[in-house]
Write an enzyme that holds these catalytic residues in place. Structure first.
Site, mmCIF file in Angstrom:
data_model
loop_
_atom_site.group_PDB
_atom_site.id
_atom_site.type_symbol
_atom_site.label_atom_id
_atom_site.label_comp_id
_atom_site.label_asym_id
_atom_site.label_seq_id
_atom_site.Cartn_x
_atom_site.Cartn_y
_atom_site.Cartn_z
ATOM 1 N N ARG A 1 -5.345 -5.312 2.591
ATOM 2 C CA ARG A 1 -5.225 -5.047 3.934
ATOM 3 C C ARG A 1 -6.101 -6.176 4.755
ATOM 4 O O ARG A 1 -5.629 -6.798 5.949
ATOM 5 C CB ARG A 1 -6.053 -3.683 4.560
ATOM 6 C CG ARG A 1 -5.019 -2.413 4.137
ATOM 7 C CD ARG A 1 -5.909 -1.315 4.583
ATOM 8 N NE ARG A 1 -7.104 -0.936 3.703
ATOM 9 C CZ ARG A 1 -7.857 -0.035 3.773
ATOM 10 N NH1 ARG A 1 -7.559 0.865 4.657
ATOM 11 N NH2 ARG A 1 -8.817 0.168 3.226
ATOM 12 N N HIS B 138 -0.698 5.704 -1.940
ATOM 13 C CA HIS B 138 0.162 5.343 -2.750
ATOM 14 C C HIS B 138 1.489 5.464 -2.303
ATOM 15 O O HIS B 138 2.570 4.731 -2.412
ATOM 16 C CB HIS B 138 0.350 6.324 -3.941
ATOM 17 C CG HIS B 138 -1.138 5.885 -4.895
ATOM 18 N ND1 HIS B 138 -1.588 6.489 -5.892
ATOM 19 C CD2 HIS B 138 -2.150 4.795 -4.559
ATOM 20 C CE1 HIS B 138 -2.715 5.954 -6.392
ATOM 21 N NE2 HIS B 138 -3.196 4.959 -5.414
ATOM 22 N N LYS C 151 -2.187 6.634 -10.927
ATOM 23 C CA LYS C 151 -1.947 7.981 -10.844
ATOM 24 C C LYS C 151 -2.947 8.377 -9.880
ATOM 25 O O LYS C 151 -3.829 7.863 -9.659
ATOM 26 C CB LYS C 151 -2.173 8.599 -12.131
ATOM 27 C CG LYS C 151 -3.537 8.161 -12.949
ATOM 28 C CD LYS C 151 -4.881 8.499 -12.218
ATOM 29 C CE LYS C 151 -5.910 7.858 -12.649
ATOM 30 N NZ LYS C 151 -7.071 8.199 -11.908
#
Length: 327
Positions: free
Chosen positions: A36, A77, A95
């Site tokens: 970002r 995600h 994950k």
């Protein structure tokens, strides 16, 4: 063979571990970094030797990137996965793939529509030990599955940062508990159990002052077998896993390995008292999961056999049941 060109999205610690791992990959190399804050991407790229930097959008808009590793906070995600797949990139995502089953399903649907690989990055699932574990369980060396015991937990130190932030889906279950739960799902699948029949039966946990689960435990009905798992981000837990069958049990001192070395050893203990030491070569597990993603891409597959979508979806469902039980 030309190396696949990887882009890393996110400039945090786990992304740094993945960048360190890629030189050990057979099929890929680090090419680009997105964040970002472009200044963070530039700093990360300089430290790891990536020639291309940019924002997430700028990196995904490029046509010279083959695969993307998503190493951002949990709540970002699914959006980044969908964007990467829409941009024609294979994806390896840390994950959990999504913070709930709906997000997980959306990510998988995007991969199916794009016809591109999407792999959830449970690194312990990749390499010689994981292959041997699947062989032992699936080949009947343990007999019918009876019980699994597994835990993973650590003391985070200060109660700050993403682990303790509800806004980023912090907490022990999603960050750490997903490991023993995913192992339970994998063992059940390898043993031939119906994944749709797996169900969280009992849970316990502690919600801290920050509003996230700091420690938790669960019992899982596997349909003819059971599992007990524990996790924490405020204290250490044993890394030992026991998989018990009617003919033998398997004791694994550290099934999770580390971010640099996969698991090397376990002990098979038969009901007649004989013991067999299981020893296999180690690999860089994050490089192994990267290579599994590129193999799927080159072979035209959307899934990696080490962590198929059916298991990813079951993990997401059971994580939601576990979290919902202590909310």
């Amino acid at each position: 063979m030309t190396h696949a060109r990887w882009a890393i999205l996110g400039a945090g610690a786990i992304s740094g571990d993945f960048a360190h791992a890629l030189p050990d990959s057979d099929l890929g190399r680090l090419y680009a970094v997105g964040a970002r804050d472009v200044s963070r991407a530039e700093e990360f790229a300089a430290a790891h030797g990536a020639p291309v930097v940019g924002t997430y959008d700028e990196i995904l808009d490029r046509d010279d990137i083959d695969a993307v590793y998503v190493g951002t906070v949990h709540t970002t995600h699914t959006d980044l996965v969908q964007q990467a797949l829409a941009a024609g990139k294979a994806v390896l995502c840390e994950k959990p793939l999504g913070v709930d089953p709906a997000e997980t399903d959306a990510a998988i649907a995007a991969a199916r529509a794009a016809g591109l690989p999407l792999v959830e990055a449970f690194k312990y699932r990749f390499g010689p030990f994981a292959d041997r574990l699947r062989e032992l369980v699936g080949g009947g060396a343990l007999g019918d599955l009876v019980e699994i015991e597994s835990s993973l937990g650590f003391a985070a130190g200060s109660r700050t940062g993403r682990l303790f932030d509800p806004a980023t889906a912090g907490g022990a279950i999603l960050d750490v508990g997903c490991y023993p739960l995913s192992l339970v799902v994998g063992v059940a699948a390898w043993a031939g159990h119906d994944l749709d029949g797996l169900e969280v039966q009992a849970v316990a946990g502690t919600i801290g002052g920050t509003g996230v689960d700091e420690s938790a435990a669960a019992s899982v009905d596997l349909g003819g077998a059971s599992a007990n798992i524990r996790t924490a981000i405020v204290h250490d837990l044993p890394r030992l896993t026991r998989v018990v069958g009617r003919e033998a049990s398997l004791e694994i001192p550290n099934v999770w390995g580390s971010r640099t070395d996969s698991t090397a050893a376990a002990t098979l203990i038969r009901t007649d008292g004989t013991r067999e030491e299981i020893e296999v070569p180690t690999v860089q597990p994050m490089a192994a999961e990267a290579d599994a993603t590129i193999r799927a891409l080159r072979e035209g597959r959307t899934e990696a056999p080490e962590i198929p979508w059916a298991e990813t979806r079951t993990i997401a469902r059971l994580l939601a049941e576990w979290r919902g039980g202590i909310a």
